[in-house]
Design an enzyme around this catalytic site. Structure first.
Site, PDB file in Angstrom:
ATOM      1  N   GLN A  62       4.667   4.333   7.924  1.00  0.00           N
ATOM      2  CA  GLN A  62       4.186   3.849   9.218  1.00  0.00           C
ATOM      3  C   GLN A  62       5.297   3.374  10.139  1.00  0.00           C
ATOM      4  O   GLN A  62       5.113   3.309  11.353  1.00  0.00           O
ATOM      5  CB  GLN A  62       3.170   2.726   9.010  1.00  0.00           C
ATOM      6  CG  GLN A  62       1.927   3.185   8.263  1.00  0.00           C
ATOM      7  CD  GLN A  62       0.803   2.168   8.315  1.00  0.00           C
ATOM      8  OE1 GLN A  62       0.630   1.463   9.297  1.00  0.00           O
ATOM      9  NE2 GLN A  62       0.013   2.102   7.256  1.00  0.00           N
ATOM     10  N   GLU A  86       7.822  -1.397   1.368  1.00  0.00           N
ATOM     11  CA  GLU A  86       7.749  -1.051   2.785  1.00  0.00           C
ATOM     12  C   GLU A  86       8.616  -2.039   3.584  1.00  0.00           C
ATOM     13  O   GLU A  86       8.543  -3.244   3.333  1.00  0.00           O
ATOM     14  CB  GLU A  86       6.311  -1.161   3.284  1.00  0.00           C
ATOM     15  CG  GLU A  86       5.303  -0.323   2.509  1.00  0.00           C
ATOM     16  CD  GLU A  86       3.904  -0.910   2.588  1.00  0.00           C
ATOM     17  OE1 GLU A  86       3.180  -0.556   3.541  1.00  0.00           O
ATOM     18  OE2 GLU A  86       3.553  -1.726   1.710  1.00  0.00           O
ATOM     19  N   LYS A 141       2.788  10.221   7.693  1.00  0.00           N
ATOM     20  CA  LYS A 141       2.103   9.808   8.920  1.00  0.00           C
ATOM     21  C   LYS A 141       2.823  10.198  10.207  1.00  0.00           C
ATOM     22  O   LYS A 141       2.494  11.178  10.845  1.00  0.00           O
ATOM     23  CB  LYS A 141       1.838   8.299   8.889  1.00  0.00           C
ATOM     24  CG  LYS A 141       0.808   7.877   7.841  1.00  0.00           C
ATOM     25  CD  LYS A 141       0.528   6.400   7.936  1.00  0.00           C
ATOM     26  CE  LYS A 141      -0.436   5.909   6.861  1.00  0.00           C
ATOM     27  NZ  LYS A 141      -1.798   6.379   7.033  1.00  0.00           N
ATOM     28  N   ASP A 162       9.495   2.954   1.664  1.00  0.00           N
ATOM     29  CA  ASP A 162       8.341   3.706   2.151  1.00  0.00           C
ATOM     30  C   ASP A 162       8.196   3.425   3.646  1.00  0.00           C
ATOM     31  O   ASP A 162       7.746   2.367   4.048  1.00  0.00           O
ATOM     32  CB  ASP A 162       7.094   3.248   1.366  1.00  0.00           C
ATOM     33  CG  ASP A 162       5.805   3.892   1.862  1.00  0.00           C
ATOM     34  OD1 ASP A 162       5.845   4.634   2.856  1.00  0.00           O
ATOM     35  OD2 ASP A 162       4.755   3.633   1.239  1.00  0.00           O
ATOM     36  N   TRP A 189       0.873  -1.177   0.000  1.00  0.00           N
ATOM     37  CA  TRP A 189       0.000   0.000   0.000  1.00  0.00           C
ATOM     38  C   TRP A 189       0.910   1.227   0.000  1.00  0.00           C
ATOM     39  O   TRP A 189       1.628   1.497   0.956  1.00  0.00           O
ATOM     40  CB  TRP A 189      -0.916   0.034   1.229  1.00  0.00           C
ATOM     41  CG  TRP A 189      -1.842   1.226   1.198  1.00  0.00           C
ATOM     42  CD1 TRP A 189      -1.502   2.545   1.364  1.00  0.00           C
ATOM     43  CD2 TRP A 189      -3.248   1.216   0.948  1.00  0.00           C
ATOM     44  NE1 TRP A 189      -2.614   3.343   1.246  1.00  0.00           N
ATOM     45  CE2 TRP A 189      -3.695   2.563   0.989  1.00  0.00           C
ATOM     46  CE3 TRP A 189      -4.174   0.206   0.710  1.00  0.00           C
ATOM     47  CZ2 TRP A 189      -5.024   2.919   0.793  1.00  0.00           C
ATOM     48  CZ3 TRP A 189      -5.500   0.557   0.515  1.00  0.00           C
ATOM     49  CH2 TRP A 189      -5.921   1.895   0.561  1.00  0.00           C
ATOM     50  N   ARG A 231      -4.107  -4.889  13.057  1.00  0.00           N
ATOM     51  CA  ARG A 231      -2.944  -4.001  13.097  1.00  0.00           C
ATOM     52  C   ARG A 231      -3.017  -3.211  14.406  1.00  0.00           C
ATOM     53  O   ARG A 231      -3.973  -2.469  14.625  1.00  0.00           O
ATOM     54  CB  ARG A 231      -2.945  -3.034  11.923  1.00  0.00           C
ATOM     55  CG  ARG A 231      -2.631  -3.666  10.597  1.00  0.00           C
ATOM     56  CD  ARG A 231      -2.369  -2.613   9.543  1.00  0.00           C
ATOM     57  NE  ARG A 231      -3.534  -1.795   9.258  1.00  0.00           N
ATOM     58  CZ  ARG A 231      -3.497  -0.652   8.571  1.00  0.00           C
ATOM     59  NH1 ARG A 231      -2.337  -0.175   8.153  1.00  0.00           N
ATOM     60  NH2 ARG A 231      -4.604   0.017   8.320  1.00  0.00           N
TER      61      ARG A 231
END
Length: 442
Positions: A252, A216, A278, A249, A143, A412
């Site tokens: 998060q 990620e 974020k 990336d 994502w 999560r």
């Protein structure tokens, strides 16, 4: 004196207006009106207090309404909020310098933007310009955002029905230790063979225009999947062999959530381009692209253009500086590591009481709990996951569950880095009760 109304009656116009006027942009809305938030909790219109185990949208690493963030916003918005995009301010230059100081060489050139999608868009655009190529490789559970290039590199959701994505996008399999596809003789994941196979397929499909690999370090929306140690070094080598740039990336995982400042530090790999969002704004819209002097110079000489309305805005940059102040002063990397261990032990204890818990994974304060109604076959149930999620909310805990084809339901869990052990214990207690209730419900 006006007649009193019940909370239910008073919220009916709200939901009528919401249903009439809001575009639904991703599933159903949570049927709670949130009036305010503070620390690790959000508070509803009917007076309920809900523990937030997602840090908002995985962003509010300092909790909600952190007093230093509030003070920064109040001060900055009163003096310098927004500028013409070609103008610079001290908060922007300060944040760029300070971000570079948290990173290994050669990452020292910074572009400040708003969202993770925008930072990935900017990174992909830079990689294409610098390499003179256009093909992008990403994980099959990735994502990276909902704008064109970022969405084209996103495979976990949102692909069907929108027509063709950007040309030259390829997916490689995720190295999932819990659900291995390539296995060794003992049944464990053979990620080396998987990676070789993946790039054999990439080479067969490529038109000779491989620009970058965008991945990620821990796939959060993909089910909190962390590739094994050694994987990213091998992936970097695959990129080098083909003249591709490696883009990581860390929307998060960056800025202390995993117990270190950046998740890539575990692997001793430095990306060519790093994207942040974020956690950098701690809930406010702030993102960054960080790269080397050499790549930035090449992009500049080729006429790199990413001139947007809110590029290098002073207000969010000031917030980013305050985020760094708090992370450094309060040593929140160490706190995330310690609290992450506490959370992991609690989840492991919970798994021992509920056979439906198939796997516990993640790092620091980014944890995943995968449900498996048939643990041996690792088969899950969307309906069970939805029941547990609803029951958690009824009991005062907001949880997010990822449902992906071919996988189980994965919670999560990403509390703020400022959460206390008591708050984590409360969340674990509620989750324990919710799983028990959902599994015994008729």
């Amino acid at each position: 004196m006006a007649a009193s109304t019940t909370p239910q009656a008073s919220t009916e116009p709200f939901w009528t207006d919401a249903e009439r006027h809001l575009v639904r942009y991703g599933g159903e809305f949570t049927r709670e009106i949130i009036e305010r938030a503070a620390g690790s909790f959000v508070f509803t219109a009917d007076g309920r207090k809900i523990l937030d185990f997602t840090s908002g949208q995985m962003s509010a690493i300092l909790g909600h309404s952190h007093p230093e963030i509030v003070a920064t916003v109040q001060r900055q918005v009163a003096t310098l909020d927004h500028l013409y995009s070609g103008m610079l301010s001290r908060p922007v230059v300060d944040l760029a310098r300070r971000l570079a100081d948290t990173l290994p060489a050669p990452l020292e050139k910074v572009l400040l933007l708003t969202t993770g999608a925008e930072s990935n868009e900017a990174a992909i655009r830079m990689a294409k310009l610098v390499t003179g190529r256009h093909e992008i490789v990403s994980f099959a559970r990735s994502w990276h955002g909902m704008t064109q290039a970022a969405a084209s590199a996103t495979y976990s959701a949102g692909r069907a029905g929108y027509g063709p994505g950007a040309p030259g996008n390829f997916a490689i399999p995720v190295p999932n230790v819990y659900r291995p596809d390539f296995t060794t003789a003992d049944g464990s994941l053979d990620w080396q063979r998987q990676l070789h196979f993946a790039f054999d397929l990439i080479d067969a499909q490529s038109t000779g225009s491989l620009a970058a690999c965008l991945v990620e370090p821990i796939l959060s929306s993909g089910g909190v999947i962390e590739p094994p140690a050694g994987y990213f070094a091998a992936l970097r080598d695959k990129c080098r062999e083909r003249g591709m740039l490696l883009i990581l990336d860390e929307a998060q995982t960056g800025l202390c959530r995993t117990g270190s400042w950046y998740a890539f530090e575990r692997d001793g790999v430095v990306p060519d381009i790093l994207t942040l969002s974020k956690t950098l704004g701690a809930g406010l819209p702030l993102a960054a692209v960080v790269t080397s002097v050499e790549i930035e110079q090449e992009a500049y000489e080729r006429g790199y253009l990413f001139f947007t309305t809110h590029v290098a805005d002073p207000l969010p940059a000031a917030v980013g500086n305050t985020v760094l102040d708090v992370l450094i002063r309060d040593r929140l990397d160490e706190r995330a590591q310690s609290l992450g261990g506490f959370l992991r032990r609690g989840l492991t204890d919970l798994a021992g009481r509920h056979a439906v818990v198939g796997d516990i994974r993640g790092r620091g304060l980014l944890a995943g709990l995968e449900l498996a109604v048939d643990p041996e076959a690792k088969r899950s149930s969307d309906e069970l996951g939805a029941r547990i999620t609803r029951r958690c909310l009824e009991l005062g805990l907001h949880m997010n569950i990822v449902q992906l084809p071919g996988m189980g339901g994965v919670f999560r869990i990403a509390p703020p880095l400022t959460a206390t052990e008591d708050e984590l214990s409360l969340g674990l207690t509620i989750l324990d009760e919710a799983i028990g209730d959902a599994c015994t419900a008729p």
